[in-house]
Write a protein that holds these residues in place. Structure first.
Motif, short mmCIF file in Angstrom:
data_model
loop_
_atom_site.label_atom_id
_atom_site.label_comp_id
_atom_site.label_asym_id
_atom_site.label_seq_id
_atom_site.Cartn_x
_atom_site.Cartn_y
_atom_site.Cartn_z
N ASP A 1 0.86 -1.17 0.00
CA ASP A 1 0.00 0.00 0.00
C ASP A 1 0.91 1.23 0.00
O ASP A 1 1.39 1.65 1.05
N GLY A 2 1.19 1.75 -1.18
CA GLY A 2 2.09 2.89 -1.30
C GLY A 2 3.49 2.48 -0.91
O GLY A 2 4.11 1.63 -1.55
N ASP A 3 4.00 3.08 0.18
CA ASP A 3 5.34 2.76 0.67
C ASP A 3 5.31 1.82 1.87
O ASP A 3 6.26 1.77 2.65
N SER A 4 4.21 1.08 2.03
CA SER A 4 4.09 0.15 3.16
C SER A 4 3.84 -1.27 2.65
O SER A 4 3.19 -1.47 1.63
N ILE A 5 4.38 -2.22 3.40
CA ILE A 5 4.12 -3.64 3.14
C ILE A 5 3.44 -4.19 4.39
O ILE A 5 4.01 -4.16 5.48
N LYS A 6 2.21 -4.65 4.22
CA LYS A 6 1.46 -5.25 5.33
C LYS A 6 1.50 -6.76 5.16
O LYS A 6 1.08 -7.28 4.13
N THR A 7 2.04 -7.45 6.17
CA THR A 7 2.15 -8.90 6.09
C THR A 7 1.32 -9.57 7.17
O THR A 7 1.11 -9.02 8.25
N THR A 8 0.84 -10.76 6.85
CA THR A 8 0.12 -11.60 7.80
C THR A 8 0.63 -13.02 7.63
O THR A 8 0.77 -13.50 6.50
N GLY A 9 0.94 -13.66 8.72
CA GLY A 9 1.41 -15.04 8.67
C GLY A 9 1.29 -15.69 10.02
O GLY A 9 0.97 -15.04 11.01
N LYS A 10 1.55 -16.99 10.05
CA LYS A 10 1.50 -17.71 11.32
C LYS A 10 2.92 -17.90 11.82
O LYS A 10 3.79 -18.36 11.10
N GLY A 11 3.13 -17.54 13.08
CA GLY A 11 4.44 -17.69 13.71
C GLY A 11 4.68 -19.14 14.09
O GLY A 11 3.80 -20.00 13.93
N PRO A 12 5.86 -19.41 14.62
CA PRO A 12 6.20 -20.78 15.03
C PRO A 12 5.23 -21.35 16.06
O PRO A 12 5.03 -22.55 16.14
N ASP A 13 4.58 -20.46 16.83
CA ASP A 13 3.64 -20.91 17.85
C ASP A 13 2.24 -21.14 17.28
O ASP A 13 1.32 -21.52 17.99
N GLY A 14 2.06 -20.89 15.96
CA GLY A 14 0.77 -21.11 15.31
C GLY A 14 -0.17 -19.92 15.37
O GLY A 14 -1.23 -19.94 14.78
N LYS A 15 0.23 -18.87 16.09
CA LYS A 15 -0.61 -17.68 16.21
C LYS A 15 -0.38 -16.77 15.01
O LYS A 15 0.74 -16.64 14.51
N GLU A 16 -1.49 -16.14 14.57
CA GLU A 16 -1.40 -15.21 13.45
C GLU A 16 -0.64 -13.96 13.88
O GLU A 16 -0.89 -13.42 14.97
N GLN A 17 0.29 -13.54 13.04
CA GLN A 17 1.08 -12.34 13.31
C GLN A 17 0.92 -11.38 12.15
O GLN A 17 0.97 -11.77 10.99
N LYS A 18 0.73 -10.10 12.48
CA LYS A 18 0.63 -9.06 11.46
C LYS A 18 1.73 -8.05 11.70
O LYS A 18 2.07 -7.76 12.85
N GLU A 19 2.26 -7.56 10.60
CA GLU A 19 3.32 -6.55 10.70
C GLU A 19 3.22 -5.62 9.50
O GLU A 19 2.85 -6.04 8.40
N THR A 20 3.52 -4.37 9.73
CA THR A 20 3.60 -3.40 8.65
C THR A 20 4.98 -2.78 8.68
O THR A 20 5.43 -2.31 9.73
N VAL A 21 5.66 -2.82 7.54
CA VAL A 21 6.97 -2.19 7.43
C VAL A 21 6.92 -1.13 6.34
O VAL A 21 6.12 -1.21 5.41
N LYS A 22 7.74 -0.14 6.48
CA LYS A 22 7.81 0.96 5.52
C LYS A 22 8.94 0.67 4.53
O LYS A 22 10.01 0.23 4.92
N ILE A 23 8.66 0.89 3.26
CA ILE A 23 9.69 0.74 2.23
C ILE A 23 10.52 2.02 2.23
O ILE A 23 10.01 3.10 1.93
N LYS A 24 11.78 1.90 2.60
CA LYS A 24 12.68 3.06 2.61
C LYS A 24 13.36 3.20 1.25
O LYS A 24 13.64 4.30 0.81
N LYS A 25 13.64 2.05 0.61
CA LYS A 25 14.28 2.06 -0.71
C LYS A 25 13.86 0.79 -1.43
O LYS A 25 13.86 -0.28 -0.84
N LEU A 26 13.49 0.93 -2.70
CA LEU A 26 13.14 -0.23 -3.51
C LEU A 26 13.58 0.03 -4.94
O LEU A 26 13.12 0.96 -5.58
N SER A 27 14.54 -0.79 -5.38
CA SER A 27 15.01 -0.71 -6.76
C SER A 27 14.95 -2.11 -7.35
O SER A 27 14.48 -3.04 -6.69
N ASP A 28 15.46 -2.28 -8.53
CA ASP A 28 15.47 -3.60 -9.15
C ASP A 28 16.35 -4.58 -8.39
O ASP A 28 16.15 -5.79 -8.47
N LYS A 29 17.33 -4.07 -7.63
CA LYS A 29 18.29 -4.95 -6.96
C LYS A 29 18.32 -4.83 -5.45
O LYS A 29 18.94 -5.65 -4.78
#
Length: 132
Positions: A77-105
């Protein structure tokens, strides 16, 4: 008349800026696709993240010589990546990180606590059939 011309120019400028912002959002969605390898951060070297077109995320972590795979979903979403997944304990975890730099490499992200992680695009394995 001059006021109308200035008003029209300002309107066009705002419209072009908004269009560029929308293109940048879509650009991040496209540029992030693929496999990214940890270059710097808390994850061990050799760990990877794979972003697919259909919004799936696959994180492979090398823990004491064993590969641990965590799967989930993501949304750019724009400069943010919102992730959802299950951690090692089986609980759902959500995290949002900001894209500081994104290029082809290179991908640099920052989490809510200000911690940055750096990734480099993983090399695609060569197709051995094509080499023959």
């Amino acid at each position: 008349m001059r006021a109308i011309t200035l008003g029209l120019a300002a309107f066009l400028f705002v419209g072009l800026t908004a269009a560029y912002g929308a293109d940048k959002k879509d650009d991040n969605k496209t540029k992030i696709l693929g496999v990214w390898e940890v270059a710097k951060g808390d994850l061990p070297k050799g760990s990877t993240m794979e972003f697919t077109k259909d919004g799936k995320l696959k994180v492979t972590i090398d823990v004491e010589g064993k590969k641990v795979v965590v799967e989930g979903t993501y949304e750019v979403d724009g400069d943010s990546i919102k992730t959802t997944g299950k951690g090692p304990d089986g609980k759902e975890q959500k995290e949002t990180v900001k894209i500081k730099k994104l290029s082809d490499k290179e991908l640099v992200t920052e989490d809510e606590k200000g911690k940055t992680d750096e990734f480099k695009r993983a090399e695609k394995p060569k197709d051995k059939d094509k080499e023959k």
